[in-house]
Write an enzyme that holds these catalytic residues in place. Structure first.
Site, PDB file in Angstrom:
ATOM      1  N   LYS A  27       0.822  -1.208   0.000  1.00 16.62           N
ATOM      2  CA  LYS A  27       0.000   0.000   0.000  1.00 16.62           C
ATOM      3  C   LYS A  27       0.863   1.268   0.000  1.00 16.62           C
ATOM      4  O   LYS A  27       0.609   2.202  -0.766  1.00 16.62           O
ATOM      5  CB  LYS A  27      -0.895  -0.044   1.243  1.00 16.62           C
ATOM      6  CG  LYS A  27      -2.281   0.515   1.014  1.00 16.62           C
ATOM      7  CD  LYS A  27      -3.277   0.099   2.098  1.00 16.62           C
ATOM      8  CE  LYS A  27      -2.837   0.411   3.500  1.00 16.62           C
ATOM      9  NZ  LYS A  27      -3.875   1.136   4.262  1.00 16.62           N
ATOM     10  N   GLY A 100      -5.278   7.677   5.704  1.00 19.89           N
ATOM     11  CA  GLY A 100      -4.421   8.683   6.324  1.00 19.89           C
ATOM     12  C   GLY A 100      -3.176   8.959   5.489  1.00 19.89           C
ATOM     13  O   GLY A 100      -2.710  10.097   5.404  1.00 19.89           O
ATOM     14  N   ARG A 128      -8.626  11.591  12.905  1.00 23.15           N
ATOM     15  CA  ARG A 128      -7.171  11.474  13.014  1.00 23.15           C
ATOM     16  C   ARG A 128      -6.482  12.841  12.965  1.00 23.15           C
ATOM     17  O   ARG A 128      -6.866  13.710  12.193  1.00 23.15           O
ATOM     18  CB  ARG A 128      -6.626  10.545  11.917  1.00 23.15           C
ATOM     19  CG  ARG A 128      -7.194   9.140  12.095  1.00 23.15           C
ATOM     20  CD  ARG A 128      -6.748   8.195  11.018  1.00 23.15           C
ATOM     21  NE  ARG A 128      -5.332   7.853  11.130  1.00 23.15           N
ATOM     22  CZ  ARG A 128      -4.725   6.992  10.342  1.00 23.15           C
ATOM     23  NH1 ARG A 128      -5.389   6.390   9.361  1.00 23.15           N
ATOM     24  NH2 ARG A 128      -3.440   6.733  10.502  1.00 23.15           N
ATOM     25  N   SER A 173       7.609   9.418  11.861  1.00 27.26           N
ATOM     26  CA  SER A 173       6.487   9.220  10.939  1.00 27.26           C
ATOM     27  C   SER A 173       6.951   9.333   9.498  1.00 27.26           C
ATOM     28  O   SER A 173       7.379  10.396   9.051  1.00 27.26           O
ATOM     29  CB  SER A 173       5.390  10.260  11.198  1.00 27.26           C
ATOM     30  OG  SER A 173       4.447  10.249  10.144  1.00 27.26           O
ATOM     31  N   GLN A 175       4.986   9.257   7.078  1.00 23.75           N
ATOM     32  CA  GLN A 175       4.005  10.093   6.379  1.00 23.75           C
ATOM     33  C   GLN A 175       4.403  11.569   6.455  1.00 23.75           C
ATOM     34  O   GLN A 175       4.336  12.285   5.451  1.00 23.75           O
ATOM     35  CB  GLN A 175       2.614   9.890   6.979  1.00 23.75           C
ATOM     36  CG  GLN A 175       2.054   8.500   6.721  1.00 23.75           C
ATOM     37  CD  GLN A 175       0.686   8.294   7.355  1.00 23.75           C
ATOM     38  OE1 GLN A 175       0.189   9.149   8.085  1.00 23.75           O
ATOM     39  NE2 GLN A 175       0.086   7.148   7.083  1.00 23.75           N
ATOM     40  N   ASP A 325       2.551  -0.889  12.034  1.00 21.93           N
ATOM     41  CA  ASP A 325       1.238  -1.305  11.528  1.00 21.93           C
ATOM     42  C   ASP A 325       0.919  -2.763  11.857  1.00 21.93           C
ATOM     43  O   ASP A 325      -0.229  -3.195  11.716  1.00 21.93           O
ATOM     44  CB  ASP A 325       1.160  -1.124  10.011  1.00 21.93           C
ATOM     45  CG  ASP A 325       0.986   0.335   9.617  1.00 21.93           C
ATOM     46  OD1 ASP A 325       0.466   1.111  10.446  1.00 21.93           O
ATOM     47  OD2 ASP A 325       1.373   0.701   8.496  1.00 21.93           O
ATOM     48  N   LYS A 352      -4.230   5.749  15.323  1.00 19.75           N
ATOM     49  CA  LYS A 352      -4.390   5.105  14.017  1.00 19.75           C
ATOM     50  C   LYS A 352      -5.879   5.113  13.655  1.00 19.75           C
ATOM     51  O   LYS A 352      -6.648   5.898  14.186  1.00 19.75           O
ATOM     52  CB  LYS A 352      -3.808   3.685  14.065  1.00 19.75           C
ATOM     53  CG  LYS A 352      -2.275   3.657  14.167  1.00 19.75           C
ATOM     54  CD  LYS A 352      -1.645   4.003  12.831  1.00 19.75           C
ATOM     55  CE  LYS A 352      -0.151   3.777  12.801  1.00 19.75           C
ATOM     56  NZ  LYS A 352       0.422   4.106  11.494  1.00 19.75           N
TER      57      LYS A 352
END
Length: 441
Positions: A27, A100, A128, A173, A175, A325, A352
């Site tokens: 993903k 997210g 979130r 993170s 992200q 995760d 999460k």
């Protein structure tokens, strides 16, 4: 993607799992392959893209900003990009569904383009926190309007030219790091990101694959990443490996169900993602990598897993970021080990798709497993490999990983385990049930 109709299901023992299986494309890598292809000039071809709802949210967003994204007859995806700096103003708000990753990475992308974009999402995503991305992106000149608490719906007013900046990550993170690097692509000069704790490096690897000048140095145990904008991305072919987060469920099932012997083919074993597999080996799990190879800068292997007697373990701090995760399925696996397993430093799990520490503690209690919650962790009392009691119905809280974790627990339980809603599993592993049943056949 809003889940109106819950899909309750029951999972009970199916006998030993045997044979080979594949899992959906990674993903994290799929999101980035779509975004970078959409920014490149020319046509890119992506094989193995995840078909989950989260990745389709990214595809829809990139189409709304000018890229052409189509599925070819052979199942691969073809993307005609717009070029860096050339994203179009979307006509409507971008619906991120449950994703997210899409939201945070696209906030970065938009921040250095002269467009204004509103992001909306489902009930779970709308809870979130986005401040961790809003704060550093505000420093380059982008402006944000968000719901209370820095949540969705959220509007980004991008700026061009943005101001190049040096950032030190406060939260480990990938992200946030990726959002800053994406903003840097259309920012003149050097964008620097220092991460005290290394996180998954798919963005750095793939940006290089697309021809971007990204340099990574190491000091003080952390990583110093430098990117030169304004970057021209070149169209590329990308082969997306199998998702280790999805493979984790099959690996856990093979370890806990007696008589199992499973080969999971073509999985990403990026060292910053493979923490769970290393931990399962530390617990005595018979898990080996075979046929190791490279796919467009990402390490890939087939993973062979056989039923094993597992011993309890305290998770080493160094492995936490590389399996963040995978903790829900690890908690379930620990329930079948000999002794009490512990993990700490998991505060990130509370923000999460759900509060994963609380949700997993409640679910484990419901199926007869003793688990003790702490502010940033969980201790799980294992049963030495016998079936768990099972029974009961698990509240998955719209969280795909919670739902799949307890589904796996049901494969070695005295009574089938009910899951209140398996619909969210479509965000990451649409053929989850079919894959398990094919291995049991």
């Amino acid at each position: 993607m809003h889940h109106e109709d819950p899909q309750p299901m029951e999972f009970g023992p199916l006998g030993p799992l045997k044979g080979a299986a594949t899992v959906p494309g990674d993903k994290s890598i799929s999101h980035r392959a779509l975004m970078f292809s959409a920014l490149a000039r020319g046509r890119s071809r992506i094989e193995g893209l995840s078909g989950g709802g989260d990745v389709m949210s990214t595809a829809a967003a990139m189409r709304a900003m000018g890229a052409t994204i189509e599925r070819a007859a052979d199942g691969a995806w073809e993307v005609d990009g717009v070029g860096t700096g050339c994203l179009l103003q979307p006509a409507n708000a971008l619906d991120m569904g449950n994703s997210g990753t899409s939201t945070r990475l696209l906030m970065g992308l938009v921040a250095s383009h002269p467009i204004t974009v509103t992001f909306v999402g489902d009930a779970s995503l709308s809870k979130r926190p986005m401040n961790r991305v809003i704060e550093p992106l505000s420093r380059i000149g982008a402006e944000f309007t968000a719901a209370p608490g820095g949540r969705l719906p959220l509007t980004v007013r991008g700026i061009c030219p943005a101001t190049p900046a040096s950032h030190v990550l406060k939260v480990a993170s990938a992200q946030v790091k990726s959002a800053l690097l994406l903003a840097g692509l259309n920012t003149p000069g050097e964008t620097r990101v220092f991460e005290p704790i290394p996180t998954r490096d798919h963005s750095e690897r793939m940006l290089r694959h697309f021809g971007v000048d990204v340099r990574v140095g190491e000091h003080d145990g952390g990583r110093d990443i430098r990117l030169m904008g304004e970057a021209e991305l070149q169209a590329r072919a990308v082969k997306v490996p199998g998702d280790p987060s999805s493979a984790a469920f099959l690996a856990a099932a093979a370890l806990i169900v007696p008589g199992s012997d499973v080969l999971i083919q073509g999985v990403s074993i990026n060292p910053l993602r493979a923490g769970l597999f290393e931990l399962l080996q530390l617990m005595g799990g018979d898990l080996v990598f075979e046929n190791a190879r490279d796919a467009d800068g990402e390490p890939v292997a087939d993973i062979r897993v056989r039923h094993s007697k597992l011993r309890a373990v305290t998770v080493p701090d160094r492995l936490v970021p590389s399996m963040i995760d995978e903790f829900p399925i690890w908690f379930v696996t620990a329930a079948f080990a000999d002794g009490t397993s512990r993990a700490e430093g998991l505060g990130e799990l509370r923000v999460k798709e759900s509060d994963r520490i609380a949700a997993m503690a409640a679910g484990l209690a419901a199926i007869g497993v003793r688990a003790e919650e702490s502010p940033e962790g969980l201790a799980i009392e294992g049963n030495g490999g016998t079936p768990v009691r099972g029974g009961g119905t698990i509240a998955s809280q719209l969280d795909h990983r919670i739902a799949m974790s307890f589904a796996i627990a049901g494969l070695h339980a005295d009574q089938p385990i009910g899951i209140d809603d398996m619909a969210p599993v479509a965000t990451s592993f649409p053929p989850f049930r079919e894959t398990i049943e094919s291995l049991a056949a």
